[in-house]
Design a protein around this motif. Structure first.
Motif: not given
Length: 374
Positions: A255-275
């Motif tokens: 659902s849209l709610r799950e998509i927003i919640a799921g990616w919100s928790k992952n993206l900001a935490s993961g992106a710096p680790l790949m830099a």
């Protein structure tokens, strides 16, 4: 001049087309190995009543033997354990998990509980929202052995059933894969921040897993699969990633709610680790993630508002790009016409993820404090 100004969008089309068309590492390249060392398949499951039966049935249907399947019920409240219980037998065990200790994320704690009772020389960590074809494990074990690596992970085909899944998910995947467009650059990397793994399917030797510190070493991280892969590289271990669209599917969010919640928790935490491990770079990366969305949003807006010819050419190139993406992702092609809306929603999710930053994370009925990740 118009063609010159539109060149970046034409280049984007060619790059994305090459990613789909150029042959890279594929699970199909490995002949199935139908017997070998015992594989312990550990499936952490918290409130997975929607998915768990399909996942367990597909895993038990594998053409590989011997296996043991260990489902760790992570204190579910939706009947997950009750769905698994009737299938308990020689090859399937159900572990009733206990609440995670302070400082642990639930998934990692569930996996470690499964690992502690596992008997296999090989360990496979699989998410409950995955569906395995019978040749998935046989080919993966062969790949692990042929490549002589310590961790073997695959990229599945993403199932998308609802409007919002089909609109948003391809945009997220293209954004993520733009960082790792060439899988060969990841395989056997010695640069730890260039290492990734897909937590939906991680096959590893027990010895390497223990040398990398197990999931206990990444107990505090919402991006546990990424950090686990980086710990393998830090420990001098080899990782390998392949495409496996024919052999594995997953439906991450429904659902849209799950998509927003799921990616919100992952993206900001993961992106710096790949830099690169430069403090300033890692600090600003979360706040810049949304900017690539302008690549897709700017041309149609400028075409409509200013009537610039180069913007029209860039818009057509963008539309062709997303048509290719949707064809490859097996989604209705007409969704390509909505690519500006998809880009805008993903930009919002990335901004939301950065804004939330290291605040409390809520997921599957639990609230976590986001510890520092290095």
């Amino acid at each position: 001049m118009s063609w010159l100004l539109a060149a970046p969008w034409i280049l984007a089309l060619l790059l994305i087309a090459s990613r789909y068309l150029i042959r890279g590492p594929r699970l199909h390249d490995y002949e199935p190995l139908t017997s070998g060392p015992l594989v312990s398949i550990i499936i952490p499951a918290r409130n997975e009543a929607r998915n768990i039966e399909r996942c367990v049935r597909s895993v038990l249907a594998t053409a590989y033997s011997p296996i043991e399947v260990i489902v760790v019920d992570d204190r579910s409240t939706d009947g997950t354990a009750e769905i698994v219980a009737p299938a308990i037998g020689d090859r399937l065990r159900l572990v009733h998990g206990v609440e995670p200790p302070a400082g642990w994320f639930g998934k990692q704690w569930a996996i470690v509980q499964g690992y502690k009772v596992a008997r296999g020389e090989l360990l496979l960590f699989a998410d409950a929202d995955t569906k395995h074809e019978p040749e998935l494990v046989p080919r993966a074990v062969r790949g692990l052995q042929v490549e002589r690596v310590d961790l073997f992970t695959v990229l599945p085909r993403q199932e998308m059933r609802t409007f919002w899944e089909r609109l948003i998910q391809p945009h997220v995947f293209v954004a993520l894969e733009s960082r790792f467009a060439c899988l060969a650059s990841i395989n056997r990397t010695r640069t730890y921040w260039n290492a990734i793994a897909n937590g939906q399917f991680i096959l590893t030797t027990r010895a390497a897993y223990e040398a990398a510190g197990t999931h206990a070493a990444v107990k505090h991280s919402v991006t546990d699969d990424l950090m686990l892969a980086q710990n393998y590289v830090r420990a001098g271990k080899d990782i390998f990633i392949v495409q496996a669209r024919e052999f594995m599917t997953t439906r991450m969010y429904g659902s849209l709610r799950e998509i927003i919640a799921g990616w919100s928790k992952n993206l900001a935490s993961g992106a710096p680790l790949m830099a690169p491990p430069i403090r300033l770079v890692r600090a600003v990366v979360p706040y810049l993630m949304w900017l690539p969305a302008l690549v897709w949003l700017a041309p149609p807006i400028l075409w409509l508002l200013a009537g610039w010819h180069w913007a029209a050419i860039a818009t057509v190139a963008s539309l062709l790009t997303w048509t290719l993406v949707y064809v490859k992702e097996r989604a209705p092609v007409w969704y390509a016409l909505l690519y500006p809306l998809g880009s805008a929603v993903v930009a919002f999710i990335m901004i939301r993820s950065a804004w939330r930053g290291r605040r409390l994370i809520e997921w599957r009925g639990r609230t976590y404090g986001s510890a520092s990740e290095t």
